[in-house]
Enzyme design. Sequence first.
Site, PDB file in Angstrom:
ATOM      1  N   HIS A 257       1.009  -1.332   0.217  1.00 44.38           N
ATOM      2  CA  HIS A 257      -0.472  -0.024  -0.193  1.00 44.38           C
ATOM      3  C   HIS A 257       1.020   1.036   0.092  1.00 44.38           C
ATOM      4  O   HIS A 257       2.070   1.353   0.610  1.00 44.38           O
ATOM      5  CB  HIS A 257      -1.126   0.175   0.946  1.00 44.38           C
ATOM      6  CG  HIS A 257      -2.086   0.963   1.199  1.00 44.38           C
ATOM      7  ND1 HIS A 257      -2.365   1.840   0.983  1.00 44.38           N
ATOM      8  CD2 HIS A 257      -3.544   0.602   0.047  1.00 44.38           C
ATOM      9  CE1 HIS A 257      -3.107   2.948   1.108  1.00 44.38           C
ATOM     10  NE2 HIS A 257      -3.776   2.127   0.222  1.00 44.38           N
ATOM     11  N   ASP A 309      -8.019  -5.591  -0.016  1.00 49.40           N
ATOM     12  CA  ASP A 309      -9.027  -6.261  -1.295  1.00 49.40           C
ATOM     13  C   ASP A 309      -8.016  -7.773  -1.244  1.00 49.40           C
ATOM     14  O   ASP A 309      -8.514  -8.839  -1.523  1.00 49.40           O
ATOM     15  CB  ASP A 309      -8.030  -5.561  -2.811  1.00 49.40           C
ATOM     16  CG  ASP A 309      -8.616  -4.473  -2.861  1.00 49.40           C
ATOM     17  OD1 ASP A 309      -9.880  -4.209  -2.630  1.00 49.40           O
ATOM     18  OD2 ASP A 309      -7.882  -3.393  -3.866  1.00 49.40           O
TER      19      ASP A 309
END
Length: 380
Positions: A257, A309
């Site tokens: 991320h 996700d």
Amino acid sequence: MTEKGLADVIAAETKISDIDGKLGKLWYAGYSIDDLAENASFEEVLFLLQHIRLPSQRELDELIEQMIEYREAADFLAGLMPTLAEQTSPMSMLRTAVSAASAHDPDGWDNSTEAVYRKAIRITSVMPTLIASYDRHRRGLDVVESNPKLPHAANFLYLLSGEEPTQEAARAFDVQFILYADHTMNASTFTARVVASTLSDIHSAVVAAIAALKGPLHGGANELAMRMLEEIGSVDRAEQYVKDLFARGDKIMGFGHRVYRTVDDPRATILRRLSREMGETTGEPIWFEISEKVEQVVLAEKGLRPNVDFYAGSLLHYLGLPTDLFTPMFAAARSAGWTAHIREQYADNRIIRPDSDYIGPRDQVYVPVEQRAEEEAAAS
Ligand code: COA
């Protein structure tokens, strides 16, 4: 010299959401995501993002009533769906359908604050209807009518399967909606704000955001994460699979991320628990177990942590969503945040027009094409 990918660039001031990447914290309008996931409904979160405060009971009831009314797709859209189901992928359908919805919005091209708010709620309300009717058409099934007794997320599951979800499934899906609803200046939200900053209409800004979300580095990762779990197939194959993937230099979907680099994405922590619980409930713990093993190996091999996700993949699978509808579902939830950001941009606008570092050739002199041809011929 600009940081590649605009990392660390502040692109807007916002009251909608905030992240502390070092602490692994996410807030919507000052409320922590853990608090909201534990206690709020998606409808309340939608109100919160749009108004930067929680609704009163009366305001919540009004919003719910409005959303139930706006769930219905215009006849024009319903008419398009058989063709879209036959001809397009789910995200292309959604992009096209939201664009088409602009032509039939009851507020037309009215860009007043009130009309834009109604359009925001309409766009958010209708997305599950579009996705589910697309899915029913492609499976050769009759389209299911919305159930006004069901909340937004539970109704989406109902529209897909024709069956009312269990309370546990409905709550897990509601939480998934809450967790996907906003996430500061991610690529699709930034895209939406750029389009809004030109004073283009809200439908255009949402269509652009859908296009940005479609890519595998953004929204497409949840679907690819589930496909990877299916490819792995069993816990004992997970370690070798991940090692081979890294040996090829490939990226693993659902990990890494821009903002959470050293701590867990707080949304992944919640989704990990929900995935485990739904795995037990459905009697199919394998997808959670493979996920957990993959997480361990990726952390050991690369020091990377799962993002929102990764566990969304197995959770949405447990909830019965077809894998290629994971990203459209993400869009349906994120429309809450996109539309809030678009309205925030309109409310205090200046066109977003960054600068660039020119790194190309300088001081070139134009030579006519005939002369260039002659020079090329002479040189060969
Ligand atoms: N698999 C393998 N390596 C990864 C990785 C992944 N999923 N995510 C990051 N890395 C590596 C990068 O290759 C880079 O390595 P390097 O320093 O040797 O070049 C390092 O970790 C730092 O990552 P970086 O490329 O700076 O991350 P970013 O901030 O530019 O990109 C993402 C962030 C999310 C786009 C990126 O992590 C990614 O592509 N993840 C997979 C897709 C995904 O899950 N997207 C959903 C996001 S919510």
